[in-house]
Enzyme design. Structure first.
Site, PDB file in Angstrom:
ATOM      1  N   SER A 187       0.725  -1.226   0.074  1.00 48.54           N
ATOM      2  CA  SER A 187      -0.129  -0.021  -0.052  1.00 48.54           C
ATOM      3  C   SER A 187       0.560   1.266  -0.037  1.00 48.54           C
ATOM      4  O   SER A 187       0.306   2.379  -0.192  1.00 48.54           O
ATOM      5  CB  SER A 187      -1.045  -0.037   1.059  1.00 48.54           C
ATOM      6  OG  SER A 187      -2.093  -0.789   0.993  1.00 48.54           O
ATOM      7  N   LYS A 220      -0.169   3.714  -2.771  1.00 44.58           N
ATOM      8  CA  LYS A 220      -0.879   4.790  -2.495  1.00 44.58           C
ATOM      9  C   LYS A 220       0.004   6.194  -2.613  1.00 44.58           C
ATOM     10  O   LYS A 220      -0.776   7.211  -2.760  1.00 44.58           O
ATOM     11  CB  LYS A 220      -1.662   4.466  -1.397  1.00 44.58           C
ATOM     12  CG  LYS A 220      -2.599   3.354  -1.579  1.00 44.58           C
ATOM     13  CD  LYS A 220      -3.416   3.431  -0.250  1.00 44.58           C
ATOM     14  CE  LYS A 220      -4.525   2.020  -0.413  1.00 44.58           C
ATOM     15  NZ  LYS A 220      -3.975   0.804  -0.343  1.00 44.58           N
ATOM     16  N   SER A 247      -5.812   3.971   4.302  1.00 38.89           N
ATOM     17  CA  SER A 247      -5.272   2.975   3.304  1.00 38.89           C
ATOM     18  C   SER A 247      -6.552   2.456   2.586  1.00 38.89           C
ATOM     19  O   SER A 247      -6.774   1.048   2.376  1.00 38.89           O
ATOM     20  CB  SER A 247      -4.535   1.753   3.763  1.00 38.89           C
ATOM     21  OG  SER A 247      -3.355   1.447   2.988  1.00 38.89           O
TER      22      SER A 247
END
Length: 464
Positions: free
Chosen positions: A106, A109, A292
């Site tokens: 993640s 991102k 997230s």
């Protein structure tokens, strides 16, 4: 010049108190189309603690810092790639396979967020609308807003108020009744997105397990079957069909008998009956970074594709994101297949993540600010809330580190910013695991805490 992230210092002063809200709620006067009640991200002046420019503080001694981090990482067989750089000058202070691509999870991102803020801009909003269709039918048109919700707003929860499906139904019902229409079929248009609904490198269990919904331009409550119950993560198999069914029900409850219809493509220039908009991109970025949120990340990546004139597919969104960060000069070491980081095929180097974070913290790029204000605060917020940074070995980083987490099977990553003990702002990225075997996120917390605890200044500021 580097953004002085004084909010980090707030948490060291107010430990044990509630975490200060990074963005205040603001009331927006009703106007068509209705917009979610959240303004652009701004740091409240009342929370700012005057501090010297972090770039004026001494740089850590690289050899001292390296010694501390190397001891924590362990021997050469340890599966951790790492980098620490000075945020102001981008000067490397510690490197361990820093230019070797690794699975980012993640922390992808970060790339998605910077690309979106740089290309579509922090003020951009996503519109969901209802227009007149053929033969007296109406069309619910999805623009890719991941915040569209059928849930009532909950005051005081500290979160943005998303675009309201009920509000859209009320607008539409009013327009129809003014025209004398009391019965209607509702078709739906989800053509803003194209291609597969899952990305290359996504595991088959992601959608069934509720990690993400099938990606679509029209979905309500991120396609959740039970959006009001956080313990239930199941997603619907066809988000657009579920959305139009909910919308038809709301129309009926507001005085217009409605039945869900078929998939279609709305005519350009069709008469608009109602519209709602998402919060601005800056708020979407803050949310997806702090929590997230995979669904929001995928939607944001597609907005980049649309802005750059590409189809809103996984492949084109990934290429558009790379195009956007290339324009900023930070594309080296970045290769992605999705916006969320769920794809096991993504590869990013630690150095690329650290450079992206430094860029977002730079005063010369205020449009990227919410990529930093959205970073979870160690030990306090989002995916870095307790127990992260709660152990004695990592408590030095609590409140002094802001970072994006990443977790996949056999992979753990952490990338962000930290003030060291001398007040110098540093950017770091720690990437552990190769997808096989266990990984310990606590080890990454210890590394970030060691960066924050390093009162090892001595090098000149080198242009800071």
């Amino acid at each position: 010049m580097v953004l002085s992230l004084s909010l980090l210092n707030v948490f060291t002063v107010t430990a044990g108190l509630a975490v200060a809200k990074l963005t205040p709620d603001r009331h927006l006067s009703p106007q068509p189309p209705s917009v979610a009640a959240r303004d652009l991200v701004r740091v409240p002046a009342s929370l700012a603690i005057p501090a010297a420019d972090p770039a004026s503080r001494p740089l850590p001694d690289a050899s001292t810092l390296a010694g501390r981090l190397t001891d924590l990482i362990g021997g050469p067989r340890a599966k951790i790639n790492a980098v620490v750089i000075d945020a102001a000058t981008r000067r490397p202070l510690f490197e361990r396979r820093a230019d070797r691509p690794a699975t980012p999870a993640s922390t992808t991102k970060l790339v998605t967020s910077v690309a979106a803020l740089a290309s579509v801009g922090p003020a951009h909003r996503i519109t969901t609308q209802v227009v007149q269709g053929a033969g007296g039918r109406i069309v619910l048109v999805g623009g890719g807003d991941p915040t569209l919700t059928a849930l009532p707003a909950r005051a005081g929860d500290g979160r943005p108020r998303w675009a309201s499906l009920l509000g859209l139904a009320q607008q539409t019902a009013t327009a129809l009744k003014v025209s004398g229409v009391r019965q209607v079929h509702v078709d739906y248009d989800a053509s803003a997105y194209q291609g597969p609904r899952t990305a290359a490198g996504w595991k088959p269990n992601y959608v069934p397990d509720g990690e993400v919904a099938p990606v679509s331009a029209l979905a309500v409550d991120e396609g959740r079957v039970s959006p009001g119950d956080s313990s239930k993560r199941t997603r619907v198999s066809d988000p657009p069909a579920a959305a139009v069914k909910q919308f038809a029900q709301l129309l009926s409850e507001n005085g217009v008998s409605a039945k869900p219809g078929r998939r279609t493509t709305a005519q350009k220039g069709a008469v608009r009956l109602g519209a709602v908009q998402s919060p601005p991109m800056s708020v979407l970025v803050e949310h997806l970074m702090t929590e997230s949120d995979n669904d929001v990340a995928e939607a944001v990546a597609r907005q980049v594709a649309l802005k750059l004139g590409r189809p809103a597919t996984f492949a084109d969104a990934a290429q558009a994101v790379q195009q956007a960060v290339a324009k900023l000069g930070v594309a080296e070491g970045v290769s992605v297949n999705d916006g969320s980081g769920l794809s096991t095929r993504n590869r990013i180097t630690p150095l690329a993540l650290a450079r992206l974070t430094s860029l977002a913290a730079d005063d010369e790029h205020p449009e990227l600010r919410s990529a930093v204000t959205g970073l979870p605060v160690a030990g306090f917020s989002g995916t870095l809330g307790l127990p992260r940074f709660g152990a004695a070995s990592s408590q030095a980083g609590a409140g002094m580190v802001r970072a994006k987490t990443g977790t996949l099977a056999g992979v753990s990553t952490l990338a962000g910013l930290a003030y060291d003990a001398d007040g110098r702002l540093l950017a770091f990225a720690f990437m552990a695991g190769d997808g096989e075997g266990p990984v310990d996120p606590g080890k990454l917390d210890q590394l970030a805490a060691a960066v924050a605890a390093c009162g090892c200044g001595g090098a000149p500021s080198a242009g800071g």
